[in-house]
Design a protein around this motif. Structure first.
Motif, PDB file in Angstrom:
ATOM      1  N   ALA A   1       0.843  -1.199   0.000  1.00 13.63           N
ATOM      2  CA  ALA A   1       0.000   0.000   0.000  1.00 13.63           C
ATOM      3  C   ALA A   1       0.876   1.246   0.000  1.00 13.63           C
ATOM      4  O   ALA A   1       0.568   2.245  -0.667  1.00 13.63           O
ATOM      5  CB  ALA A   1      -0.935  -0.007   1.208  1.00 13.63           C
TER       6      ALA A   1
ATOM      7  N   ARG B   1       0.803   4.315  -2.907  1.00 12.68           N
ATOM      8  CA  ARG B   1       0.606   5.739  -2.602  1.00 12.68           C
ATOM      9  C   ARG B   1       1.816   6.565  -3.036  1.00 12.68           C
ATOM     10  O   ARG B   1       1.688   7.677  -3.555  1.00 12.68           O
ATOM     11  CB  ARG B   1       0.348   5.902  -1.103  1.00 12.68           C
ATOM     12  CG  ARG B   1       0.108   7.325  -0.690  1.00 12.68           C
ATOM     13  CD  ARG B   1      -0.664   7.405   0.619  1.00 12.68           C
ATOM     14  NE  ARG B   1      -0.908   8.781   0.997  1.00 12.68           N
ATOM     15  CZ  ARG B   1      -0.248   9.410   1.978  1.00 12.68           C
ATOM     16  NH1 ARG B   1       0.648   8.774   2.691  1.00 12.68           N
ATOM     17  NH2 ARG B   1      -0.509  10.670   2.243  1.00 12.68           N
TER      18      ARG B   1
ATOM     19  N   PHE C   1       1.646   7.156  -6.749  1.00 12.56           N
ATOM     20  CA  PHE C   1       0.643   8.182  -7.034  1.00 12.56           C
ATOM     21  C   PHE C   1       1.204   9.583  -6.742  1.00 12.56           C
ATOM     22  O   PHE C   1       1.113  10.497  -7.566  1.00 12.56           O
ATOM     23  CB  PHE C   1      -0.617   7.892  -6.216  1.00 12.56           C
ATOM     24  CG  PHE C   1      -1.659   8.970  -6.240  1.00 12.56           C
ATOM     25  CD1 PHE C   1      -2.135   9.492  -7.433  1.00 12.56           C
ATOM     26  CD2 PHE C   1      -2.185   9.463  -5.047  1.00 12.56           C
ATOM     27  CE1 PHE C   1      -3.109  10.492  -7.444  1.00 12.56           C
ATOM     28  CE2 PHE C   1      -3.165  10.452  -5.045  1.00 12.56           C
ATOM     29  CZ  PHE C   1      -3.616  10.968  -6.246  1.00 12.56           C
TER      30      PHE C   1
ATOM     31  N   SER D   1       3.768   9.568   6.763  1.00 10.93           N
ATOM     32  CA  SER D   1       3.343   8.210   6.480  1.00 10.93           C
ATOM     33  C   SER D   1       3.657   7.721   5.083  1.00 10.93           C
ATOM     34  O   SER D   1       3.270   6.632   4.740  1.00 10.93           O
ATOM     35  CB  SER D   1       1.862   8.031   6.673  1.00 10.93           C
ATOM     36  OG  SER D   1       1.179   8.529   5.554  1.00 10.93           O
TER      37      SER D   1
ATOM     38  N   PRO E   1      -4.530  15.509  -3.938  1.00 10.34           N
ATOM     39  CA  PRO E   1      -5.867  15.692  -3.367  1.00 10.34           C
ATOM     40  C   PRO E   1      -5.820  15.615  -1.839  1.00 10.34           C
ATOM     41  O   PRO E   1      -4.963  14.950  -1.268  1.00 10.34           O
ATOM     42  CB  PRO E   1      -6.650  14.501  -3.938  1.00 10.34           C
ATOM     43  CG  PRO E   1      -5.624  13.464  -4.239  1.00 10.34           C
ATOM     44  CD  PRO E   1      -4.366  14.197  -4.589  1.00 10.34           C
ATOM     45  N   ARG E   2      -6.742  16.344  -1.222  1.00  8.35           N
ATOM     46  CA  ARG E   2      -6.888  16.315   0.236  1.00  8.35           C
ATOM     47  C   ARG E   2      -8.253  15.733   0.555  1.00  8.35           C
ATOM     48  O   ARG E   2      -9.218  15.948  -0.197  1.00  8.35           O
ATOM     49  CB  ARG E   2      -6.837  17.738   0.802  1.00  8.35           C
ATOM     50  CG  ARG E   2      -5.539  18.472   0.567  1.00  8.35           C
ATOM     51  CD  ARG E   2      -4.607  18.225   1.706  1.00  8.35           C
ATOM     52  NE  ARG E   2      -3.472  19.148   1.683  1.00  8.35           N
ATOM     53  CZ  ARG E   2      -2.485  19.103   2.579  1.00  8.35           C
ATOM     54  NH1 ARG E   2      -2.523  18.205   3.554  1.00  8.35           N
ATOM     55  NH2 ARG E   2      -1.486  19.931   2.509  1.00  8.35           N
TER      56      ARG E   2
ATOM     57  N   ALA F   1      -7.764   2.361  -4.996  1.00  7.40           N
ATOM     58  CA  ALA F   1      -6.518   2.025  -4.297  1.00  7.40           C
ATOM     59  C   ALA F   1      -6.735   2.006  -2.791  1.00  7.40           C
ATOM     60  O   ALA F   1      -6.013   1.327  -2.055  1.00  7.40           O
ATOM     61  CB  ALA F   1      -5.423   3.028  -4.650  1.00  7.40           C
ATOM     62  N   HIS F   2      -7.725   2.758  -2.321  1.00 12.23           N
ATOM     63  CA  HIS F   2      -8.015   2.778  -0.879  1.00 12.23           C
ATOM     64  C   HIS F   2      -8.684   1.484  -0.404  1.00 12.23           C
ATOM     65  O   HIS F   2      -9.205   1.429   0.697  1.00 12.23           O
ATOM     66  CB  HIS F   2      -8.857   4.010  -0.518  1.00 12.23           C
ATOM     67  CG  HIS F   2      -8.095   5.296  -0.596  1.00 12.23           C
ATOM     68  ND1 HIS F   2      -8.666   6.529  -0.364  1.00 12.23           N
ATOM     69  CD2 HIS F   2      -6.789   5.566  -0.878  1.00 12.23           C
ATOM     70  CE1 HIS F   2      -7.747   7.476  -0.507  1.00 12.23           C
ATOM     71  NE2 HIS F   2      -6.609   6.918  -0.827  1.00 12.23           N
TER      72      HIS F   2
ATOM     73  N   GLY G   1      -4.323  -0.527   2.752  1.00 12.54           N
ATOM     74  CA  GLY G   1      -3.546   0.476   3.465  1.00 12.54           C
ATOM     75  C   GLY G   1      -4.270   1.144   4.621  1.00 12.54           C
ATOM     76  O   GLY G   1      -5.369   0.747   5.012  1.00 12.54           O
ATOM     77  N   PHE G   2      -3.618   2.187   5.133  1.00 13.92           N
ATOM     78  CA  PHE G   2      -4.048   2.863   6.357  1.00 13.92           C
ATOM     79  C   PHE G   2      -4.273   4.353   6.142  1.00 13.92           C
ATOM     80  O   PHE G   2      -3.697   4.929   5.231  1.00 13.92           O
ATOM     81  CB  PHE G   2      -2.930   2.788   7.407  1.00 13.92           C
ATOM     82  CG  PHE G   2      -2.571   1.419   7.857  1.00 13.92           C
ATOM     83  CD1 PHE G   2      -3.201   0.841   8.950  1.00 13.92           C
ATOM     84  CD2 PHE G   2      -1.578   0.695   7.198  1.00 13.92           C
ATOM     85  CE1 PHE G   2      -2.852  -0.425   9.372  1.00 13.92           C
ATOM     86  CE2 PHE G   2      -1.222  -0.576   7.614  1.00 13.92           C
ATOM     87  CZ  PHE G   2      -1.860  -1.137   8.705  1.00 13.92           C
ATOM     88  N   SER G   3      -5.049   4.937   7.043  1.00 12.62           N
ATOM     89  CA  SER G   3      -5.067   6.391   7.181  1.00 12.62           C
ATOM     90  C   SER G   3      -4.923   6.754   8.660  1.00 12.62           C
ATOM     91  O   SER G   3      -5.437   6.051   9.525  1.00 12.62           O
ATOM     92  CB  SER G   3      -6.372   6.987   6.655  1.00 12.62           C
ATOM     93  OG  SER G   3      -6.437   6.856   5.252  1.00 12.62           O
ATOM     94  N   HIS G   4      -4.246   7.858   8.893  1.00 11.55           N
ATOM     95  CA  HIS G   4      -4.097   8.358  10.263  1.00 11.55           C
ATOM     96  C   HIS G   4      -5.356   9.105  10.674  1.00 11.55           C
ATOM     97  O   HIS G   4      -6.034   9.718   9.848  1.00 11.55           O
ATOM     98  CB  HIS G   4      -2.868   9.261  10.358  1.00 11.55           C
ATOM     99  CG  HIS G   4      -1.583   8.499  10.212  1.00 11.55           C
ATOM    100  ND1 HIS G   4      -1.109   8.092   8.992  1.00 11.55           N
ATOM    101  CD2 HIS G   4      -0.710   8.042  11.136  1.00 11.55           C
ATOM    102  CE1 HIS G   4       0.016   7.408   9.169  1.00 11.55           C
ATOM    103  NE2 HIS G   4       0.274   7.366  10.459  1.00 11.55           N
TER     104      HIS G   4
ATOM    105  N   GLU H   1      -6.743  12.501   9.521  1.00  8.37           N
ATOM    106  CA  GLU H   1      -7.275  12.641   8.167  1.00  8.37           C
ATOM    107  C   GLU H   1      -8.805  12.545   8.114  1.00  8.37           C
ATOM    108  O   GLU H   1      -9.414  12.956   7.135  1.00  8.37           O
ATOM    109  CB  GLU H   1      -6.654  11.602   7.233  1.00  8.37           C
ATOM    110  CG  GLU H   1      -5.133  11.634   7.156  1.00  8.37           C
ATOM    111  CD  GLU H   1      -4.589  12.896   6.495  1.00  8.37           C
ATOM    112  OE1 GLU H   1      -5.384  13.689   5.959  1.00  8.37           O
ATOM    113  OE2 GLU H   1      -3.354  13.085   6.532  1.00  8.37           O
TER     114      GLU H   1
ATOM    115  N   ASN I   1      -7.972   1.526   5.734  1.00  5.88           N
ATOM    116  CA  ASN I   1      -8.853   2.209   4.780  1.00  5.88           C
ATOM    117  C   ASN I   1     -10.081   1.363   4.461  1.00  5.88           C
ATOM    118  O   ASN I   1     -11.185   1.881   4.301  1.00  5.88           O
ATOM    119  CB  ASN I   1      -8.101   2.508   3.482  1.00  5.88           C
ATOM    120  CG  ASN I   1      -7.108   3.652   3.633  1.00  5.88           C
ATOM    121  OD1 ASN I   1      -7.350   4.593   4.391  1.00  5.88           O
ATOM    122  ND2 ASN I   1      -5.995   3.584   2.930  1.00  5.88           N
TER     123      ASN I   1
ATOM    124  N   SER J   1     -13.401  12.307   1.500  1.00  4.75           N
ATOM    125  CA  SER J   1     -13.265  12.231   0.037  1.00  4.75           C
ATOM    126  C   SER J   1     -13.707  10.866  -0.495  1.00  4.75           C
ATOM    127  O   SER J   1     -14.150  10.753  -1.644  1.00  4.75           O
ATOM    128  CB  SER J   1     -11.815  12.499  -0.372  1.00  4.75           C
ATOM    129  OG  SER J   1     -10.927  11.692   0.389  1.00  4.75           O
TER     130      SER J   1
END
Ligand code: HEM
Ligand SMILES: *[C@@H]1O[C@H](CO)[C@@H](O)[C@H](O)[C@H]1NC(C)=O
Ligand SMILES: *[C@@H]1O[C@H](CO)[C@@H](O)[C@H](O)[C@H]1NC(C)=O
Ligand SMILES: CC(=O)N[C@H]1CO[C@H](CO)[C@@H](O)[C@@H]1O
Length: 341
Positions: free
Chosen positions: A66, A70, A73, A104, A172-173, A201-202, A205-208, A211, A256, A281
């Motif tokens: 993952a 990212r 990208f 990250s 992108p945010r 793609a999400h 993987g991870f998000s903190h 976010e 994710n 998003s």
């Protein structure tokens, strides 16, 4: 460019018909020079070497895949797929990877590329660019997680610049409006459909927590436990628990894709329809009438997702590519060959 090498009618059309180039200004003419056989004579085992190295890395460190996806990208959206994201900051230059948003971009993915580079320098010194290694590694790792395997045209040169200040506005945010997100992807040459496919793609993987904190804490002013009502309540409450200490500990992260976190599948889209999207998003894709039909399509048909994701990844890999003297083949992926640049 031989069309069979890409096998992508849409990309071939763009490359073969300059009149259409205004539709995707950022896919430069030079991209047409990439071919899958680029290293056929100079480094025939390049694909095997990259695959062996990153497979081992992924087995030892399962977050690698993952991370690499990212990283690729981010590299491509900031100044093109030229491995500029791999450059280290030094006393003279704050590099792309040290922009705030890099939080990250994980060490494991950088390490996978460095290891592949080391193996390649032994077999065919000074030949394979770091940008090509990252493109191949990403493809191999996606397929290791169960995702599609697609052809990767090669011949990218490594870029000669990397600046943290170039990052802002190119990525992108999670808090962007759908209009802003569509405009950002369009500026890089991507349609709404390609954007929705790439966002898949999400599925890994991870998000903190920071976010998505705005969705789960104080969504209504004065109500600490109020969450975004578009979220599944049990999901939102589980996230509140997991992220309770996120302000003290900025390493806390969550999957994710809460259902099949380590598998590259179409679960991401099914999640969106059930209020299990993590980032604002992500959820926005199912809330907006322009993108919802595409979420429905991919939720209902994994083959359609894999087909469109592969095509969009191939296109992503052509963004801002440098060939000839516009770049170099770096000796070490984290430094320019001429250290004073
Ligand atoms: C559509 C707009 C997108 C937004 C707003 C977005 C935003 C984010 C954010 C905020 C994270 C969490 C980072 C962290 O906390 O560590 C993340 C993770 C990730 N993103 Fe995106 N992203 C988008 C599109 C994409 C695309 C197009 C790709 C690749 C094709 C991608 C691949 C990933 C992956 C694989 C992760 C997990 C990384 C890991 O586990 O190390 N994202 N994204
Ligand atoms: C989105 O978040 C970024 C970074 O956290 C912040 O700088 C920006 O102002 C936010 N934008 C909107 C539209 O809220
Ligand atoms: C799913 O998508 C594939 C690839 O586009 C297509 O061939 C197939 O007919 C679709 N399946 C269904 C059930 O719609
Ligand atoms: C992986 C990586 O390069 N992380 C860097 C991100 O940026 C911060 C500073 O903004 C650095 O401290 C990290 O090392």
């Amino acid at each position: 460019m031989a069309s069979h090498l890409l096998g992508q009618p849409r990309c071939v059309l763009v490359a073969a018909a300059p009149a259409l180039l205004f539709l995707s200004l950022v896919v430069p003419f030079s991209a047409a020079k990439l071919t899958t056989g680029y290293y056929r004579k100079s480094c025939p085992s390049v694909e095997q070497i990259v695959s062996d190295v990153v497979t081992n890395k992924q087995i030892g460190s399962p977050t690698t895949a993952a991370g690499a996806l990212r990283l690729f990208f981010h590299d491509c959206f900031v100044g093109g797929c030229d491995a500029s994201v791999l450059i280290s900051t030094n006393a003279f230059n704050r590099a792309e990877r040290d922009a705030d948003i890099n939080l990250s971009l994980p060490g494991d993915a950088f390490d996978a590329v460095v290891r592949a580079k080391t193996a390649l320098e032994l077999r065919c010194p000074g030949t394979v660019s770091c940008a090509d290694i990252l493109a191949l590694a990403t493809r191999d790792l996606v397929s290791m997680l169960g995702g599609p395997f697609y052809a990767v045209p090669l011949g990218r040169k490594d870029g000669l610049a990397s600046h943290a200040a170039s990052v802002e506005g190119n990525l992108p945010r999670p808090n962007m409006t759908m209009d802003a997100m569509i405009a950002l992807f369009a500026a890089k040459g991507f349609t709404e459909q390609e954007m929705v496919a790439l966002a898949g793609a999400h599925t890994v993987g991870f998000s903190h927590c920071k976010e998505f904190a705005a969705r789960i804490f104080r969504y209504k002013a004065g109500e600490p436990s109020a969450f975004d009502p578009s979220m599944d309540p049990r999901f939102a409450q589980a996230l509140q628990k997991a992220c309770a200490k996120y302000l003290e500990d900025d390493t806390i992260a969550t999957f994710n894709d809460v259902m099949t976190p380590g598998k590259f599948d179409n679960m991401y889209y099914l999640n969106l329809k059930r209020g299990l999207g993590l980032l604002a998003s992500d959820h926005a894709l199912v809330a907006d009438r322009r993108t919802k039909p595409l979420v429905d399509l991919y939720a209902g048909n994994q083959s359609a997702f894999f087909r469109d994701f592969s095509r969009a990844m191939l296109k992503l890999g052509l963004v801002g590519v440098k060939t000839g003297r516009k770049g170099e083949v770096r000796r070490r992926c984290h430094d320019f060959n001429n250290l004073s640049t």
